[in-house]
Design an enzyme around this catalytic site. Structure first.
Site, PDB file in Angstrom:
ATOM      1  N   TYR A 149      -3.266   1.905 -11.676  1.00 48.53           N
ATOM      2  CA  TYR A 149      -4.215   0.781 -11.735  1.00 48.53           C
ATOM      3  C   TYR A 149      -5.193   0.953 -12.883  1.00 48.53           C
ATOM      4  CZ  TYR A 149      -2.603  -0.900  -7.224  1.00 48.53           C
ATOM      5  OH  TYR A 149      -1.833  -1.399  -6.228  1.00 48.53           O
TER       6      TYR A 149
ATOM      7  N   LYS B 193       4.797  -1.407  -7.421  1.00 49.22           N
ATOM      8  CA  LYS B 193       4.409  -0.432  -8.425  1.00 49.22           C
ATOM      9  C   LYS B 193       4.474   0.958  -7.833  1.00 49.22           C
ATOM     10  CE  LYS B 193       1.174   1.275  -7.034  1.00 49.22           C
ATOM     11  NZ  LYS B 193       0.804   1.950  -5.741  1.00 49.22           N
TER      12      LYS B 193
HETATM   13  P1  NDP Z   1       5.345   3.512   3.611  1.00 49.32           P
HETATM   14  O1  NDP Z   1       5.691   4.953   3.688  1.00 49.32           O
HETATM   15  O2  NDP Z   1       4.298   3.000   4.549  1.00 49.32           O
HETATM   16  O3  NDP Z   1       6.648   2.622   3.877  1.00 49.32           O
HETATM   17  C1  NDP Z   1       7.843   2.814   3.186  1.00 49.32           C
HETATM   18  C2  NDP Z   1       8.988   2.229   4.015  1.00 49.32           C
HETATM   19  O4  NDP Z   1      10.180   2.438   3.289  1.00 49.32           O
HETATM   20  C3  NDP Z   1       9.223   2.933   5.359  1.00 49.32           C
HETATM   21  O5  NDP Z   1       8.421   2.433   6.399  1.00 49.32           O
HETATM   22  C4  NDP Z   1      10.674   2.666   5.597  1.00 49.32           C
HETATM   23  O6  NDP Z   1      10.840   1.350   6.110  1.00 49.32           O
HETATM   24  C5  NDP Z   1      11.275   2.636   4.188  1.00 49.32           C
HETATM   25  N1  NDP Z   1      11.969   3.887   3.863  1.00 49.32           N
HETATM   26  C6  NDP Z   1      13.286   3.970   3.619  1.00 49.32           C
HETATM   27  N2  NDP Z   1      13.648   5.222   3.355  1.00 49.32           N
HETATM   28  C7  NDP Z   1      12.526   5.975   3.444  1.00 49.32           C
HETATM   29  C8  NDP Z   1      12.264   7.354   3.293  1.00 49.32           C
HETATM   30  N3  NDP Z   1      13.237   8.225   2.967  1.00 49.32           N
HETATM   31  N4  NDP Z   1      11.002   7.792   3.467  1.00 49.32           N
HETATM   32  C9  NDP Z   1      10.012   6.929   3.757  1.00 49.32           C
HETATM   33  N5  NDP Z   1      10.204   5.597   3.917  1.00 49.32           N
HETATM   34  C10 NDP Z   1      11.454   5.123   3.768  1.00 49.32           C
HETATM   35  O7  NDP Z   1       4.965   3.202   2.119  1.00 49.32           O
HETATM   36  P2  NDP Z   1       4.048   2.030   1.564  1.00 49.32           P
HETATM   37  O8  NDP Z   1       4.377   0.768   2.258  1.00 49.32           O
HETATM   38  O9  NDP Z   1       2.645   2.458   1.540  1.00 49.32           O
HETATM   39  O10 NDP Z   1       4.543   1.958   0.025  1.00 49.32           O
HETATM   40  C11 NDP Z   1       5.769   1.353  -0.337  1.00 49.32           C
HETATM   41  C12 NDP Z   1       5.721   0.948  -1.805  1.00 49.32           C
HETATM   42  O11 NDP Z   1       4.682   0.000  -1.980  1.00 49.32           O
HETATM   43  C13 NDP Z   1       5.405   2.096  -2.769  1.00 49.32           C
HETATM   44  O12 NDP Z   1       6.136   1.924  -3.959  1.00 49.32           O
HETATM   45  C14 NDP Z   1       3.922   1.937  -3.056  1.00 49.32           C
HETATM   46  O13 NDP Z   1       3.533   2.451  -4.317  1.00 49.32           O
HETATM   47  C15 NDP Z   1       3.758   0.434  -2.977  1.00 49.32           C
HETATM   48  N6  NDP Z   1       2.404   0.040  -2.578  1.00 49.32           N
HETATM   49  C16 NDP Z   1       1.770  -0.912  -3.301  1.00 49.32           C
HETATM   50  C17 NDP Z   1       0.506  -1.318  -2.985  1.00 49.32           C
HETATM   51  C18 NDP Z   1      -0.163  -2.386  -3.753  1.00 49.32           C
HETATM   52  O14 NDP Z   1      -1.328  -2.654  -3.496  1.00 49.32           O
HETATM   53  N7  NDP Z   1       0.513  -3.046  -4.685  1.00 49.32           N
HETATM   54  C19 NDP Z   1      -0.229  -0.689  -1.878  1.00 49.32           C
HETATM   55  C20 NDP Z   1       0.563   0.252  -1.119  1.00 49.32           C
HETATM   56  C21 NDP Z   1       1.822   0.608  -1.478  1.00 49.32           C
HETATM   57  P3  NDP Z   1      11.941   0.996   7.222  1.00 49.32           P
HETATM   58  O15 NDP Z   1      11.529   1.786   8.435  1.00 49.32           O
HETATM   59  O16 NDP Z   1      11.779  -0.451   7.377  1.00 49.32           O
HETATM   60  O17 NDP Z   1      13.266   1.407   6.683  1.00 49.32           O
END
Ligand code: NDP
Length: 374
Positions: free
Chosen positions: A227, A142
Site C-alpha cells: 500500500y 493484492k
Molecule cells: P484468509 O486466510 O482469511 O483466507 C484465505 C482462504 O483461501 C481460506 O479461507 C480458504 O478458503 C482458501 N485457501 C485455499 N487453500 C488455502 C491454504 N492452503 N491455506 C489457507 N487458505 C487457503 O486470507 P485473507 O482473506 O485475509 O486474504 C486472501 C487474499 O486477499 C490475500 O491475497 C490477501 O493479500 C488479500 N487481502 C486483501 C485485502 C484488501 O484490502 N485488498 C485485505 C485482506 C486480504 P476456503 O476455505 O473457501 O477454501
C-alpha cells in the site's frame, strides 16, 4: 493492541480498511452509492469469489450486497461447510458452487462474468490462469503474485484468452485518497518534496500463511507495505528511480523464522521527491504524509477499510465515507459495462510494476546496495 488479535480484528478495531497505483493512474470518478438513488435497471455482472476467507467473507461479500451493477453469483471453496453456509446466506444455486478441483467447469457457467481470486498470495497465479483459460474476466487480490515472472505469466494468460485482468487496488476509488492524488498532481501546495508512508500491524496467529514465505512471498512488505509503494506511485503519478532498504530487527524469532518482521525503504523519485516507507508485522502504524513547498497533506488512517481521515495545512478534509469494496466493485463494473474493459489503473501491468518494486526492496535490504529501478 493485544499481540494475539487477528489481522481482521485489528482492522476492525482500527475502524479502517486496506488496497491501490501509478503512472497510468487516471483519477476515476467517485462512485458513491447513496441509499436514495434511482433503481439501477441495467445489466448486472455475476461475480464468483474464489477462497472464502476473511477478506472474501467480511469485506467483498458484504460489499457485493451493496452494489447495483454486480452481485455475488458464485463461490469457489475447498471447505464444504462454507459452501452450504454461503449458498443459504446469499441464495447461491448449487450449480454456481465449485471446489478447487472442478473449478475449470466454470467455463460453462453463463451466470459468472468475473472470477475474483481471494486466495493466499502463492495461489493467485494458478487460479487467475485457470479462470482466464475458462474464458472469465479476472480480478485478483493484492499482491498480484509473489514474483515478477508469475505476474508476467498471468498477464499473458489473460491476453491470450482475451479476458480482462484487474488487481483489487481499492484505494484507487476511495474519496480521501483521490483528493490527495488530485491535490498532489495539481500542485495545490506546490512541488512535492517528501512522502512518508507507513503501514503495519501486530500479526496474530503464528501458524498463519502470512508468516510462511512460500505462501505469502514475504512478510509485511507483500501484505501491507504494498500500500505504501502504491501510495508513492499514485500520489506522484511517477515511477521510483532507485531504492535503498533495511530490514528491521527480529524481536520475535519464533514468529519471524521465514519472513521479515519489518522493513524500511527509501525511494528516489523524479523531481527530487524523496519517499520513506516502513512496514511491520509488529507495529500498529498507518499514515500517508506528503509535504510540499507550500503545505502538507496527511491521511491517517490511510489504507485500511475506513473511515479514512485526512487533513491538510489548510484544515480537515470532509469527504464521503464509502464502503471500499462496494465502491471499488461498482466502479470497475460500471467501466466494464460501458467500455468492455476494466479501469487501466488497476490492470495486471500495474500489479507487475508493484511486484518489480517489491522485489527491488527485498534485494536492496538483502545486499545493502542502492537498486536502480529504471
Ligand atoms: P484468509 O486466510 O482469511 O483466507 C484465505 C482462504 O483461501 C481460506 O479461507 C480458504 O478458503 C482458501 N485457501 C485455499 N487453500 C488455502 C491454504 N492452503 N491455506 C489457507 N487458505 C487457503 O486470507 P485473507 O482473506 O485475509 O486474504 C486472501 C487474499 O486477499 C490475500 O491475497 C490477501 O493479500 C488479500 N487481502 C486483501 C485485502 C484488501 O484490502 N485488498 C485485505 C485482506 C486480504 P476456503 O476455505 O473457501 O477454501
Amino acid at each position: 493492541m493485544a499481540e494475539n488479535l487477528s489481522r481482521r480484528s485489528f482492522i476492525q478495531n482500527l475502524g479502517v480498511g486496506i488496497g491501490t497505483t501509478a503512472a497510468a493512474f487516471a483519477i476515476p470518478s467517485i462512485v458513491s452509492i447513496p441509499e436514495s438513488k434511482p433503481k439501477y435497471e441495467g445489466r448486472k455482472l455475476g461475480i464468483a469469489l474464489v477462497g472464502l476467507g476473511s477478506y472474501a467473507k467480511n469485506q467483498l461479500a458484504v460489499g457485493l450486497e451493496k452494489t447495483t451493477n454486480c452481485y455475488l453469483a458464485g463461490i469457489v471453496t475447498g471447505t464444504p461447510a462454507k459452501a452450504e453456509e454461503w449458498m443459504k446466506k446469499y441464495n447461491i444455486p448449487k450449480k454456481n458452487v465449485y471446489n478447487y478441483q472442478n473449478f475449470d467447469q466454470i467455463a460453462d457457467n453463463k451466470d459468472i462474468d468475473i472470477v475474483y481470486v481471494v486466495l493466499p498470495n502463492s495461489m493467485h497465479p494458478e487460479f487467475v490462469i485457470r479462470a482466464a483459460k475458462a474464458g472469465k474476466h479476472v480480478m485478483c487480490e493484492k499482491p498480484m503474485a509473489n514474483t515478477v515472472e508469475e505476474c508476467q505469466e498471468m498477464i499473458k494468460a489473460c491476453k491470450d484468452a482475451g479476458v480482462q485482468l484487474g488487481v483489487g487496488y481499492r484505494m484507487h476509488f476511495e474519496p480521501f485518497t483521490k483528493e490527495v492524488i488530485r491535490m498532489s498532481r495539481e500542485k495545490v501546495f506546490g512541488d512535492l518534496r517528501f512522502i512518508q508512508s507507513n503501514f503495519g500491524f501486530r500479526i496474530g496467529d503464528p501458524t498463519q500463511w502470512r508468516l510462511k514465505k512460500a505462501m505469502a512471498g514475504g512478510g509485511p512488505l507483500m501484505d501491507v507495505g504494498i500500500y505504501c509503494v502504491q501510495a508513492a506511485r499514485y500520489v506522484t503519478g511517477k515511477e521510483p528511480l532507485a531504492v535503498t532498504a533495511q530490514f528491521g530487527p527480529i524481536t520475535d524469532p519464533e514468529r519471524f523464522k521465514d519472513v521479515e518482521e519489518s522493513v524500511s525503504w527509501q525511494f528516489d523519485f523524479p523531481d527530487a521527491v524523496t519517499v520513506n516507507g516502513f512496514t511491520s508485522y509488529k507495529t500498529n502504524i498507518e499514515q500517508l504524509f506528503i509535504t510540499a513547498d507550500k503545505g502538507f497533506m496527511h491521511l491517517s488512517p490511510a489504507y485500511s477499510y475506513g473511515p479514512i481521515k485526512g487533513r491538510t495545512s489548510q484544515g480537515d478534509l470532509h469527504l464521503p465515507v464509502v464502503h471500499h469494496q462496494a465502491n471499488m466493485l461498482e466502479a470497475i463494473c460500471k467501466e466494464f459495462l460501458e467500455t468492455k474493459q476494466f479501469p487501466p489503473h488497476i490492470s495486471g501491468e500495474e500489479g507487475l510494476k508493484d511486484a518489480r518494486i517489491l522485489s527491488a526492496i527485498y534485494e536492496a535490504a538483502g545486499n545493502g546496495k542502492k537498486i536502480k529501478l529504471v
